[in-house]
Design an enzyme around this catalytic site. Structure first.
Site, PDB file in Angstrom:
ATOM      1  N   ARG A 129       0.850  -1.211   0.000  1.00  0.00           N
ATOM      2  CA  ARG A 129       0.000   0.000   0.000  1.00  0.00           C
ATOM      3  C   ARG A 129       0.880   1.253   0.000  1.00  0.00           C
ATOM      4  O   ARG A 129       0.562   2.273  -0.606  1.00  0.00           O
ATOM      5  CB  ARG A 129      -0.954  -0.020   1.215  1.00  0.00           C
ATOM      6  N   TYR A 172     -16.397  17.061 -15.983  1.00  0.00           N
ATOM      7  CA  TYR A 172     -16.848  15.684 -15.816  1.00  0.00           C
ATOM      8  C   TYR A 172     -17.790  15.643 -14.606  1.00  0.00           C
ATOM      9  O   TYR A 172     -17.403  16.036 -13.506  1.00  0.00           O
ATOM     10  CB  TYR A 172     -15.646  14.745 -15.611  1.00  0.00           C
ATOM     11  N   ASP A 212      -7.380  18.576 -14.881  1.00  0.00           N
ATOM     12  CA  ASP A 212      -7.728  17.215 -15.282  1.00  0.00           C
ATOM     13  C   ASP A 212      -7.344  17.079 -16.756  1.00  0.00           C
ATOM     14  O   ASP A 212      -7.995  17.636 -17.630  1.00  0.00           O
ATOM     15  CB  ASP A 212      -9.234  16.983 -15.069  1.00  0.00           C
ATOM     16  N   LYS A 254      -8.560   5.898 -19.409  1.00  0.00           N
ATOM     17  CA  LYS A 254      -8.873   6.341 -20.762  1.00  0.00           C
ATOM     18  C   LYS A 254      -7.670   6.139 -21.709  1.00  0.00           C
ATOM     19  O   LYS A 254      -7.369   5.021 -22.033  1.00  0.00           O
ATOM     20  CB  LYS A 254      -9.349   7.797 -20.709  1.00  0.00           C
TER      21      LYS A 254
HETATM   22  C1  LIG Z   1     -12.402  13.981 -17.631  1.00  0.00           C
HETATM   23  C2  LIG Z   1     -12.593  12.852 -16.665  1.00  0.00           C
HETATM   24  N1  LIG Z   1     -12.104  12.963 -15.424  1.00  0.00           N
HETATM   25  C3  LIG Z   1     -12.256  11.980 -14.509  1.00  0.00           C
HETATM   26  C4  LIG Z   1     -12.952  10.830 -14.809  1.00  0.00           C
HETATM   27  C5  LIG Z   1     -13.125   9.755 -13.757  1.00  0.00           C
HETATM   28  O1  LIG Z   1     -12.224   8.706 -13.971  1.00  0.00           O
HETATM   29  P1  LIG Z   1     -12.477   7.198 -13.538  1.00  0.00           P
HETATM   30  O2  LIG Z   1     -13.679   6.716 -14.271  1.00  0.00           O
HETATM   31  O3  LIG Z   1     -11.202   6.499 -13.917  1.00  0.00           O
HETATM   32  O4  LIG Z   1     -12.693   7.191 -12.057  1.00  0.00           O
HETATM   33  C6  LIG Z   1     -13.496  10.674 -16.082  1.00  0.00           C
HETATM   34  C7  LIG Z   1     -14.272   9.471 -16.404  1.00  0.00           C
HETATM   35  O5  LIG Z   1     -14.988   9.395 -17.388  1.00  0.00           O
HETATM   36  C8  LIG Z   1     -13.308  11.714 -17.034  1.00  0.00           C
HETATM   37  O6  LIG Z   1     -13.795  11.626 -18.291  1.00  0.00           O
END
Ligand SMILES: Cc1ncc(COP(=O)(O)O)c(C=O)c1O
Length: 378
Positions: free
Chosen positions: A49, A101, A173, A198
Site C-alpha cells: 500500500r 466531468y 484534469d 482512458k
Molecule cells: C475527464 C474525466 N475525469 C475523470 C474521470 C473519472 O475517472 P475514472 O472513471 O477512472 O474514475 C473521467 C471518467 O470518465 C473523465 O472523463
C-alpha cells in the site's frame, strides 16, 4: 540525449530487468518486503500500500511524461480526484468550471459540501468572470480542457496566472489530452490529474487514476500521505497494463486525433447536425487557444443532433461501429447521450452526443454516422 515525449512513451518500462534482462517489466505482486540483516528495508519497499515496484515504474513514467517531480497512481480517476479534495480543509473554497466531468462535480458538491468545502463554479473560458470569481478567497481552481462533455477550451496559462495571483492551487484534469497533446505544468498548473482508464490504458480494460505534481511541497506530501493511509492505490496488474498501454499511446492518439478531425469536418457539413464541438474546427470558439495549447486537437468531440433527446438517443443506439457506452480513449469508437447519464442536475444539452473516436477506418465511421443520421431524420 534529450528524447521526445513519443520516444519516452514508446519505451516506458522496457529497460532490461536486472536479473533476467527481460524487456517487459515483471509484475511484483508481493504485499510485504523483508528487512535485511540490519533490520532495514534496504530496497525501499515495506508494504505494497505504501509503495510497490510496478507502481513505482508507472509513477516515474507518468511524472516524466507530464514534466512533474512526483506522480501517484490511484485505483481510479475519481480516487485521484478524491485525494485532492480530501487534502483541503473545511471552509476552503474551490472553483470548478461550468462544464466538467459530472462525477467530479457530484463528488465535490454532494460529499465535500457536508465536509465544509465551499464549491463554486465559473465559466473558465471567460477570463473576466474568472477574475471576478477569484475576488473571494479561493484555495483551489480546477480546470478541464477540453471539457467533458461540451469540449470547451480553457486558456490554462491565463487562468493559472490569475489563480496564482489569488494564491490558489491549480489542478488540471488532463484526461482528454494526455501529456502528448498538452502538458499543463508547462502552462502553470500545480497538479495534473488523470483518469488513466482512458488514453493511458487505451484498451478499455484498466481502471486507474493518477496525480502528477509540479513540485514537491506540503500539498504533494499531504496527498501522498492520503494515498498511503486511505489506500486507494492502483494494483500491480493495472500498473503493468497501463505501462503497456502507454507504449502505444502516441500512435493511437495520432490516429484518433486525425479521425476526430475528419469526422468533425464531415459532421459540421451534415444537414442533420445542429452543432459540432471540436477545437480543430476553425470556427470553434476554442480553436485559437487550442492551436497554442494543444499539439493536436484530440480524439473527442460532441455533436448536437437536429431534433429531440429521443432522436439523439436513437442515433446512439442505431450505429454499427460506435458502441453506445460510457468512457473514452479506447481502440473502439464510443458514443453516448450524456444528459441521460448525468441525471437530473445535468446542464448538458438534451440533444448532445459525446463521441470517443477509436482506431477504425474513418471512412467506415463516417458512413456509419451518415446512415444513422439519415435513419433518425426519417
Ligand atoms: C475527464 C474525466 N475525469 C475523470 C474521470 C473519472 O475517472 P475514472 O472513471 O477512472 O474514475 C473521467 C471518467 O470518465 C473523465 O472523463
Amino acid at each position: 540525449m534529450k528524447s521526445s515525449l513519443e520516444t519516452i512513451a514508446a519505451r516506458v518500462g522496457t529497460e532490461p530487468d536486472l536479473e533476467s534482462r527481460a524487456l517487459s517489466p515483471s509484475i511484483q505482486m508481493a504485499t510485504t518486503y523483508a528487512r535485511d540483516d540490519q533490520g532495514e528495508h534496504s530496497a525501499g519497499f515495506i508494504y505494497s500500500r505504501l509503495g510497490n515496484p510496478t507502481r513505482q515504474k508507472l509513477e516515474s513514467a507518468l511524472s516524466e511524461l507530464e514534466g512533474g517531480t512526483q506522480a501517484l497512481a490511484f485505483a481510479s480517476g475519481m480516487a485521484a480526484a478524491n485525494a485532492i479534495l480530501q487534502s483541503l480543509k473545511p471552509g476552503d473554497r474551490i472553483l470548478l468550471p461550468h462544464d466538467i466531468y459530472y462525477g467530479v462535480r457530484a463528488l465535490a458538491t454532494d460529499y465535500f459540501g457536508s465536509w465544509g468545502l465551499v464549491v463554486d463554479s465559473v465559466d473558465m473560458t471567460d477570463l473576466k468572470m474568472v477574475r471576478d470569481a477569484l475576488k473571494k478567497p479561493t484555495r483551489l481552481v480546477w480546470l478541464e480542457s477540453p471539457s467533458n462533455p461540451q469540449v470547451s477550451v480553457t486558456d490554462i496559462a491565463a487562468v493559472s496566472l490569475e489563480a496564482k495571483k489569488a494564491g490558489a492551487t491549480v489542478v488540471v484534469d488532463n484526461t482528454w489530452c494526455t501529456p502528448l497533446i498538452t502538458r499543463p505544468i508547462e502552462f502553470g498548473a500545480d497538479v495534473v490529474m488523470h483518469s488513466i482508464t482512458k488514453y493511458f490504458g487505451g484498451h478499455s480494460d484498466v481502471l486507474g487514476g493518477a496525480l502528477v505534481f509540479a513540485k514537491e511541497d506540503m500539498l504533494s506530501e499531504r496527498i501522498h500521505s492520503i494515498q498511503q493511509k486511505a489506500g486507494a492505490v492502483l494494483d500491480p496488474f493495472s500498473c503493468w497494463l497501463t505501462l503497456r498501454g502507454i507504449r502505444s499511446m502516441a500512435v493511437r492518439l495520432e490516429r484518433q486525433c486525425e479521425s476526430a478531425q475528419a469526422l468533425a469536418e464531415f459532421l459540421f457539413r451534415h444537414p442533420s447536425i445542429e452543432k459540432v464541438h471540436y477545437p480543430g474546427l476553425p470556427t470553434d470558439p476554442g480553436h485559437e487557444i487550442a492551436s497554442r495549447q494543444m499539439k493536436r486537437f484530440g480524439g473527442m468531440l460532441s455533436i448536437l443532433v437536429k431534433g429531440s433527446a429521443e432522436q439523439a438517443k436513437a442515433l446512439a443506439s442505431n450505429l454499427h461501429y460506435f458502441a453506445n457506452a460510457t468512457s473514452l480513449g479506447g481502440t473502439e469508437s464510443l458514443i453516448e447521450h450524456r444528459a441521460s447519464i448525468e441525471g437530473p442536475g445535468s446542464t448538458t444539452p438534451h440533444n448532445l452526443l459525446r463521441i470517443s473516436v477509436g482506431l477504425e477506418s474513418v471512412e467506415d465511421l463516417k458512413s456509419d454516422l451518415d446512415r444513422g443520421l439519415k435513419k433518425i431524420a426519417g
